[in-house]
Design an enzyme around this catalytic site. Structure first.
Site: not given
Ligand code: GP9
Ligand code: MN
Length: 412
Positions: A39, A81, A194, A254-255
């Site tokens: 994350e 994500t 996060h 992820d980003h």
């Molecule tokens: C929660 C997480 C958040 O399951 O994967 O996703 P995001 O807000 O980063 O898209």
């Molecule tokens: Mn994410």
């Protein structure tokens, strides 16, 4: 239709260009595959210090025994994500609006888990959050994961931010993996780092971010440092259990972590005088590393790339033939040229960075403006790539193209 024909021809062409003896084909054959999607792990933290200490010491160490892609960009769209998951597991791009996980969860994707399954792998996905979030409980079985180990399956012994801490997540996930028969593909998605990073720090170990203490930016550095520590713990455990060298281990972010409204603090931290669009877009990298058994082939690879390239690259490593799978990414270990494509049409290759919609392009090394008209051809190609992805998803024709490819080879 015409588009379908064009698409099929494109992929047949691609199939015909497939190298005869691809480099590193099968170096991970029959090994377990563990993929960790981290994350908000953004590229700038790698090999970087704050207040004299490394932010991600464990990843920095792991990179030395891995193939590390240092020009791997975030290609996600509005699906956050879930888009990163889609990119890695289908080699398709995110959709223009919304999230493919929400809107196309009924599609018959030709995915990484399905392909692994067809090669005798057990498949599982692990994420300690509500199963319905991003429509995962529907999407995962559809993508071919045998099992989704989610919030309900974890003991909530240690809570950080949105849920079970990354350390506890890794500990409990490993317990499950130990019980699995080899080989398996396990896709793990972390949570502790996060946004907005303002976690209760009671499970963090001491990490002094100096002047950034108790700021948004400092909180991010502490959060990602914690996650790095959790990853370090996990790797140690894999080693202790004699699993590390039985595994192809891939880790990527992820980003981005820092949104544009916070660009000044990032500019200050990185000592970038002029945080213009060129510098900003260049910072949208996410780290990507693949550790092969025994650390084989370790090196830094500079090819321009992104999430869409994950599946072709990993299938080659696992020794799985992928000629008939209509993927939109490149096998990064067998391509001379790479490219990162953002959903808005911006792209970055190893020479130029094009902010296409804004009508400007730059030399990637010097940051000097480059006449965008010279990139017409590339711009068209990028547009097409995104368009093909949209057509495949909207019409649910991935499996159909695969069948077509199986039967079609032109010898050129
Ligand atoms: C929660 C997480 C958040 O399951 O994967 O996703 P995001 O807000 O980063 O898209
Ligand atoms: Mn994410």
């Amino acid at each position: 239709t015409d588009v379908l024909n064009e698409l099929q021809n494109k992929f047949v062409q691609r199939k015909n260009q497939h190298p005869e003896n691809p480099a590193l084909f099968g170096v991970g054959k029959d090994k377990n595959l563990i993929v960790i999607q981290v994350e908000a792990l953004q590229g700038f933290v790698i090999n970087k210090k704050v207040n004299g200490s490394e932010i991600t010491p464990n990843l920095n160490k792991l990179i030395k025994e891995s193939i590390y892609f240092d020009n791997y960009y975030c290609e996600t769209g509005l699906g956050g994500t879930s888009d990163a998951e889609l990119l890695a597991n289908t080699s398709l791009f995110p959709i223009k609006d919304g999230s493919a996980y929400m809107r196309y969860s009924g599609n018959d994707f030709v995915s990484l888990p399905k392909t692994m399954k067809a090669n005798n792998y057990d498949t599982m996905v692990m994420h300690a959050f509500k199963p319905g979030f991003w429509n995962r409980s529907v999407m995962y079985p559809q993508l071919g994961f045998n099992e989704f180990i989610n919030k309900a399956d974890y003991e909530h012994d240690e809570i950080i931010g949105m849920g079970v801490s990354d350390k506890s997540f890794f500990r409990q996930s490993l317990e499950r993996m130990k019980e699995k028969e080899k080989p398996f593909y396990s896709f793990m998605i972390t949570l502790s780092s996060h946004f907005p990073y303002d976690n209760d720090k009671k499970f963090y170990s001491e990490f002094d971010v100096g002047e950034y203490k108790n700021t948004f930016f400092g909180n991010y550095l502490e959060a990602i440092h914690y996650t790095d520590e959790a990853i370090g713990y996990f790797i140690n455990e894999l080693e202790k259990n004699d699993m590390l060298d039985d595994t192809v281990l891939a880790i990527y972010g992820d980003h981005y972590a820092i949104s544009k409204d916070k660009k000044d603090v990032l500019a200050k931290f990185l000592e970038i005088d002029n945080m213009n669009d060129f510098n900003w877009v260049k910072l949208q990298k996410v780290p990507m590393l693949i550790r092969l058994p025994e650390g084989k082939g370790a090196k830094v690879n500079h090819i321009a790339s992104g999430g869409v390239d994950f599946m072709p690259t990993i299938l080659n490593i696992m020794g799985i033939e992928s000629k008939d799978i209509p993927m939109l990414g490149n096998d990064l270990l067998n391509s001379k040229e790479g490219i990162a494509i953002m959903r808005n049409g911006y792209f970055i290759d190893n020479e130029y960075l094009s902010l296409t919609a804004d009508g400007v392009a730059f030399d990637i090394d010097t940051g000097k403006e480059y006449p965008i008209d010279n990139l017409k051809h590339k711009i068209e190609e990028v547009k097409k790539r995104l368009y093909y992805s949209d057509i495949i998803i909207e019409n649910d024709i991935m499996a159909r193209i695969k069948d077509y490819l199986k039967e079609n080879v032109i010898n050129n």
